[in-house]
Design an enzyme around this catalytic site. Structure first.
Site, short mmCIF file in Angstrom:
data_model
loop_
_atom_site.label_atom_id
_atom_site.label_comp_id
_atom_site.label_asym_id
_atom_site.label_seq_id
_atom_site.Cartn_x
_atom_site.Cartn_y
_atom_site.Cartn_z
N LYS A 1 0.81 -1.21 0.00
CA LYS A 1 0.00 0.00 0.00
C LYS A 1 0.85 1.27 0.00
O LYS A 1 0.34 2.34 -0.25
CB LYS A 1 -0.97 -0.02 1.18
CG LYS A 1 -1.99 -1.13 1.03
CD LYS A 1 -3.02 -1.16 2.15
CE LYS A 1 -4.12 -2.16 1.88
NZ LYS A 1 -3.77 -3.52 2.35
C1 LIG Z 1 -4.57 -4.60 1.93
C2 LIG Z 1 -3.84 -5.89 1.98
C3 LIG Z 1 -4.26 -7.01 1.22
C4 LIG Z 1 -5.52 -6.99 0.38
O1 LIG Z 1 -5.34 -6.30 -0.81
P1 LIG Z 1 -6.60 -5.90 -1.74
O2 LIG Z 1 -5.98 -5.15 -2.87
O3 LIG Z 1 -7.51 -5.06 -0.90
O4 LIG Z 1 -7.25 -7.16 -2.18
C5 LIG Z 1 -3.49 -8.16 1.27
N1 LIG Z 1 -2.38 -8.24 2.04
C6 LIG Z 1 -1.96 -7.20 2.79
C7 LIG Z 1 -0.75 -7.37 3.63
C8 LIG Z 1 -2.67 -6.00 2.78
O5 LIG Z 1 -2.25 -4.98 3.54
#
Ligand SMILES: *Cc1c(COP(=O)(O)O)cnc(C)c1O
Length: 428
Positions: free
Chosen positions: A107
């Site tokens: 993210k």
């Molecule tokens: C947010 C997150 C996900 C999920 O990702 P999406 O794009 O919302 O499907 C998976 N793993 C981690 C570590 C995350 O922080």
């Protein structure tokens, strides 16, 4: 480029308006009005391009002329300030490590890109935007770090008391400046509900609220970048590529499908989920029946109603048989995930954390059906962020990376709240 609301295709806005608002006034997600594939020559030559060149080609049509070329290139360079290695785990199976950034989660990419777009749009304005984020763990830290010090933006993070790890809590609560943390006496859904309520609350209009979840196009679209980087590294194998995303809100997998619409040769997508299995159940039974979220060890995927699934349906024009040709979805329990973490380590010495391990399991299941392929799963966070699970399972101690060390000694600063009224008072 214009974006329309998935609730009303005649409501169209610019890139800037979509980024600033997050969600359309009718609560629909924004979606680009056209998607133009990149030329074959781009893919033929991709191994000779830098990450920044690839990212610029992938995103430029979606930004259009709203950010000048030099500014957009600067934003991309600041976004992609770390590596995205595709690490071999076993024969034909690779882990695309997305955790080498400042908060050690994928993210970071969307958080950094979105914050810099907002800062660009605010450059000559006096207005202040308030970014609200409900987090079950990872989103908050990445958004906080991505927005730290960004002009004209205040970030308010809501997290459920006692439900995030100590490291995650420190990443949310130790930054200061324009970042505020609220510890909510409740579960993640309570945090999410407060945020949703605030967006609907006319008495908060003056706060210019926006969201930094993957519903925001400036968080979602740059997630295409690393799918291109995976292809760049796997192209030489000359085999159909299967991509498995450990999925919660389905932002990554939806970005992968967008990349395919731009011409990226991904043969098959796997959305791997934990016990929150709304999409696997939908594919099995044909009935989309979201349920309240269930707590698991892969807590960043504890989502009962994945917000980006509607974008995926749009990308397939709601044609279920086309969709099923490209896309599978499998669900795994915590017990299966723990066994996978141990098994991967014992056979290969690779340390996966719970989200990556779910991705690995889904990938292996699909590869058994399509044996002549090469597979990649996203390793979406660093194992250190889930050390309470990983260390006892593998009976080892993980070294603390420098990004994490820097938050460990700092004091947590947060305000505790319980009700929406308290939240509103805090917002002012
Ligand atoms: C947010 C997150 C996900 C999920 O990702 P999406 O794009 O919302 O499907 C998976 N793993 C981690 C570590 C995350 O922080």
């Amino acid at each position: 480029m214009k974006y329309f609301s998935l609730n009303n295709k005649s409501h169209k806005v610019s890139f800037e308006e979509a980024v600033v608002a997050g969600l359309a006034p009718d609560k629909g997600l924004y979606f680009p009005e056209s998607i133009t594939a990149l030329p074959d020559s781009f893919f033929a030559n991709i191994e000779n391009l830098s990450h920044e060149e690839i990212a610029y080609e992938a995103i430029k049509q979606f930004v259009g002329d709203e950010i000048p070329e030099a500014e957009l290139k600067r934003i991309i360079a600041e976004t992609l300030c770390f590596d995205f290695p595709c690490v071999p785990v076993e024969d034909n199976v690779f882990s695309l490590e997305l955790f080498h950034g400042p908060t050690m989660a994928f993210k970071d990419v969307g958080g950094r890109f979105m914050s810099r777009c907002l800062a660009y749009f605010n450059r000559d304005k006096d207005i202040k935007n308030t970014v609200l984020v409900a987090t079950s763990g990872d989103t908050g830290g990445a958004v906080a770090s991505g927005f730290l010090g960004v002009k004209g933006v205040e970030v308010i993070i809501l997290y459920p008391s006692g439900k995030v790890s100590d490291i995650q809590e420190r990443q949310l609560t130790t930054l200061g400046q324009n970042i505020k943390a609220l510890e909510v006496d409740g579960v993640f859904d309570d945090c999410q509900d407060m945020v949703k309520k605030a967006f609907l609350d006319d008495s908060l209009k003056h706060k210019n609220l926006t969201s930094a979840n993957s519903i925001n196009i400036a968080r979602w679209l740059p997630q295409m970048f690393y799918i291109f980087f995976a292809y760049q590294q796997l192209k030489k194998h000359n085999k159909p590529i299967i991509l498995s995303c450990p999925s919660g809100n389905f932002g990554n997998i939806c970005a992968g499908i967008m990349a395919k619409r731009l011409g990226l040769p991904i043969a098959h997508f796997v959305a791997s989920t934990n016990a929150n299995d709304t999409v696997p159940r939908f594919l099995e039974k044909g009935d989309y029946d979201p349920k309240p979220s269930i707590a698991t060890i892969s807590n960043a995927m504890d989502v009962g109603n994945p917000s980006n699934f509607i974008r995926i349906q749009e990308l397939y024009h709601n044609n279920l048989s086309e969709f099923e040709k490209d896309f599978s979805s499998y669900s795994y329990t915590d017990a299966e995930t723990e066994i996978a973490i141990k098994d991967i380590y014992n056979r290969t010495k690779y340390i996966a954390e719970p989200h990556g391990a779910v991705g690995y399991l889904g990938l292996k299941k699909e590869m058994a059906k399509q044996p002549n392929s090469v597979g990649v799963f996203l390793e979406t966070a660093h194992p250190i962020k889930f050390l309470d699970t990983v260390e006892p399972l593998l009976n080892l101690k993980l070294p603390i990376p420098k990004q994490i060390e820097s938050v460990l000694g700092k004091d947590k600063v947060r305000t505790k709240i319980k009700t929406y009224e308290e939240f509103k008072t805090f917002l002012g």
